[in-house]
Design an enzyme around this catalytic site. Structure first.
Site, PDB file in Angstrom:
ATOM      1  N   GLU A 108       0.865  -1.188   0.000  1.00 30.08           N
ATOM      2  CA  GLU A 108       0.000   0.000   0.000  1.00 30.08           C
ATOM      3  C   GLU A 108       0.891   1.222   0.000  1.00 30.08           C
ATOM      4  O   GLU A 108       1.945   1.212   0.643  1.00 30.08           O
ATOM      5  CB  GLU A 108      -0.855   0.063   1.262  1.00 30.08           C
ATOM      6  CG  GLU A 108      -2.071  -0.796   1.230  1.00 30.08           C
ATOM      7  CD  GLU A 108      -2.068  -1.775   2.388  1.00 30.08           C
ATOM      8  OE1 GLU A 108      -1.253  -1.595   3.313  1.00 30.08           O
ATOM      9  OE2 GLU A 108      -2.855  -2.727   2.345  1.00 30.08           O
ATOM     10  N   TYR A 120       7.584   1.752  -7.726  1.00 35.59           N
ATOM     11  CA  TYR A 120       6.867   0.481  -7.773  1.00 35.59           C
ATOM     12  C   TYR A 120       6.376   0.168  -9.198  1.00 35.59           C
ATOM     13  O   TYR A 120       6.479  -0.971  -9.647  1.00 35.59           O
ATOM     14  CB  TYR A 120       5.675   0.492  -6.794  1.00 35.59           C
ATOM     15  CG  TYR A 120       6.077   0.794  -5.363  1.00 35.59           C
ATOM     16  CD1 TYR A 120       7.278   0.323  -4.835  1.00 35.59           C
ATOM     17  CD2 TYR A 120       5.262   1.557  -4.527  1.00 35.59           C
ATOM     18  CE1 TYR A 120       7.655   0.603  -3.528  1.00 35.59           C
ATOM     19  CE2 TYR A 120       5.632   1.833  -3.214  1.00 35.59           C
ATOM     20  CZ  TYR A 120       6.836   1.366  -2.730  1.00 35.59           C
ATOM     21  OH  TYR A 120       7.198   1.643  -1.440  1.00 35.59           O
TER      22      TYR A 120
HETATM   23  C1  LIG Z   1      10.448   6.115  -2.170  1.00 38.14           C
HETATM   24  C2  LIG Z   1      11.915   5.951  -1.771  1.00 38.14           C
HETATM   25  C3  LIG Z   1      12.067   4.614  -1.042  1.00 38.14           C
HETATM   26  C4  LIG Z   1      12.786   5.948  -3.042  1.00 38.14           C
HETATM   27  O1  LIG Z   1      14.123   5.728  -2.642  1.00 38.14           O
HETATM   28  P1  LIG Z   1      15.402   6.231  -3.502  1.00 38.14           P
HETATM   29  O2  LIG Z   1      16.565   5.457  -3.022  1.00 38.14           O
HETATM   30  O3  LIG Z   1      15.498   7.708  -3.453  1.00 38.14           O
HETATM   31  O4  LIG Z   1      14.982   5.771  -4.964  1.00 38.14           O
HETATM   32  P2  LIG Z   1      15.962   5.288  -6.138  1.00 38.14           P
HETATM   33  O5  LIG Z   1      17.126   6.198  -6.228  1.00 38.14           O
HETATM   34  O6  LIG Z   1      16.207   3.836  -5.998  1.00 38.14           O
HETATM   35  O7  LIG Z   1      15.032   5.544  -7.404  1.00 38.14           O
HETATM   36  C5  LIG Z   1      14.087   4.574  -7.805  1.00 38.14           C
HETATM   37  C6  LIG Z   1      13.017   5.205  -8.638  1.00 38.14           C
HETATM   38  O8  LIG Z   1      12.160   6.000  -7.802  1.00 38.14           O
HETATM   39  C7  LIG Z   1      11.694   7.142  -8.544  1.00 38.14           C
HETATM   40  N1  LIG Z   1      12.237   8.336  -7.912  1.00 38.14           N
HETATM   41  C8  LIG Z   1      13.159   8.406  -6.904  1.00 38.14           C
HETATM   42  N2  LIG Z   1      13.333   9.683  -6.523  1.00 38.14           N
HETATM   43  C9  LIG Z   1      12.523  10.433  -7.306  1.00 38.14           C
HETATM   44  C10 LIG Z   1      12.262  11.826  -7.362  1.00 38.14           C
HETATM   45  N3  LIG Z   1      12.855  12.711  -6.546  1.00 38.14           N
HETATM   46  N4  LIG Z   1      11.344  12.260  -8.267  1.00 38.14           N
HETATM   47  C11 LIG Z   1      10.709  11.375  -9.080  1.00 38.14           C
HETATM   48  N5  LIG Z   1      10.928  10.025  -9.066  1.00 38.14           N
HETATM   49  C12 LIG Z   1      11.826   9.583  -8.191  1.00 38.14           C
HETATM   50  C13 LIG Z   1      12.225   6.985  -9.951  1.00 38.14           C
HETATM   51  O9  LIG Z   1      11.268   6.207 -10.660  1.00 38.14           O
HETATM   52  C14 LIG Z   1      13.494   6.159  -9.706  1.00 38.14           C
HETATM   53  O10 LIG Z   1      13.882   5.438 -10.841  1.00 38.14           O
HETATM   54  P3  LIG Z   1      14.987   6.088 -11.849  1.00 38.14           P
HETATM   55  O11 LIG Z   1      16.175   6.378 -10.993  1.00 38.14           O
HETATM   56  O12 LIG Z   1      15.192   4.995 -12.838  1.00 38.14           O
HETATM   57  O13 LIG Z   1      14.370   7.338 -12.375  1.00 38.14           O
HETATM   58  C15 LIG Z   1      12.389   7.139  -0.874  1.00 38.14           C
HETATM   59  O14 LIG Z   1      12.044   8.348  -1.508  1.00 38.14           O
HETATM   60  C16 LIG Z   1      11.830   7.147   0.548  1.00 38.14           C
HETATM   61  O15 LIG Z   1      12.364   6.504   1.447  1.00 38.14           O
HETATM   62  N6  LIG Z   1      10.717   7.901   0.756  1.00 38.14           N
HETATM   63  C17 LIG Z   1      10.158   8.048   2.101  1.00 38.14           C
HETATM   64  C18 LIG Z   1       9.565   6.753   2.604  1.00 38.14           C
HETATM   65  C19 LIG Z   1       8.522   6.235   1.657  1.00 38.14           C
HETATM   66  O16 LIG Z   1       7.740   6.979   1.099  1.00 38.14           O
HETATM   67  N7  LIG Z   1       8.500   4.899   1.508  1.00 38.14           N
HETATM   68  C20 LIG Z   1       7.537   4.223   0.684  1.00 38.14           C
HETATM   69  C21 LIG Z   1       6.334   3.931   1.499  1.00 38.14           C
HETATM   70  S1  LIG Z   1       5.119   3.044   0.537  1.00 38.14           S
END
Ligand SMILES: CC(C)(COP(=O)(O)OP(=O)(O)OC[C@H]1O[C@@H](n2cnc3c(N)ncnc32)[C@H](O)[C@@H]1OP(=O)(O)O)[C@@H](O)C(=O)NCCC(=O)NCCS
Length: 156
Positions: A108, A120
């Site tokens: 979710e 996702y």
């Molecule tokens: C969501 C989260 C886990 C992504 O982690 P991250 O390490 O920054 O992500 P990644 O560097 O692995 O990027 C993976 C993909 O996420 C998306 N993404 C990451 N940061 C982004 C940004 N600032 N804007 C848009 N898309 C983004 C892109 O699709 C990216 O793929 P790409 O690099 O091929 O474009 C992180 O932002 C986080 O911890 N957020 C707070 C907690 C949360 O919301 N958890 C999910 C609960 S359901």
């Protein structure tokens, strides 16, 4: 371990303080130390952490219930974002789910969390429904997503 090396591994008890730090930085109602200790005793739970630069930078977990993997949390510390670690955590969870012969995975996510939604979707999770007002802190809807693990996934 070289400090810039990225290690993805199973959660250990010593990792909990680092994970709590990530929880506090990421979520309005962070899980507690007690909650993670309980998860470590939960036979259905699988938690993976990403360690780099001497820190726990990211983690994710799921419950394996029958043939389904239910993702409980995924989070990357704000100072380690946009370096592919969120994707690494998700890939580790998918790999663990496949090892345990899960057939599908679900999670979710808040409707407003476009960053997580993009991550996702890029990993073939598909929106299947909405739970209206699911999050108690602000009444936000949850988007429900599923990913089918196909025969091809098991051959990879
Ligand atoms: C969501 C989260 C886990 C992504 O982690 P991250 O390490 O920054 O992500 P990644 O560097 O692995 O990027 C993976 C993909 O996420 C998306 N993404 C990451 N940061 C982004 C940004 N600032 N804007 C848009 N898309 C983004 C892109 O699709 C990216 O793929 P790409 O690099 O091929 O474009 C992180 O932002 C986080 O911890 N957020 C707070 C907690 C949360 O919301 N958890 C999910 C609960 S359901």
């Amino acid at each position: 371990m070289n400090s810039h090396e990225i290690v993805v591994r199973q959660l250990e008890i010593e990792d909990i303080p680092g994970i709590i730090e990530i929880e506090k930085a990421c979520f309005p109602t962070p899980w507690t130390h007690h909650a993670f200790r309980a998860e470590m005793r939960n036979k259905l739970a699988v938690y993976q952490v990403v360690e780099t630069e001497g820190k726990i930078a990211a983690y994710g977990g799921m419950w394996l219930i029958m043939e389904e993997a239910h993702i409980t949390n995924v989070a990357v510390h704000p100072s380690f974002r946009r370096r592919g670690l969120g994707r690494k955590v998700m890939e580790a969870l998918v790999a663990e789910a496949k090892k345990k012969f899960s057939q599908r995975m679900t999670l979710e996510v808040r409707k407003s969390n476009t960053i997580a939604l993009e991550l996702y979707k890029s990993m073939d999770f598909v929106i299947s429904g909405i739970r209206p007002g699911y999050y108690h802190d602000n009444g936000e809807d949850a988007i429900i997503m599923w990913k089918e693990l196909t025969i091809a996934d098991f051959l990879l």
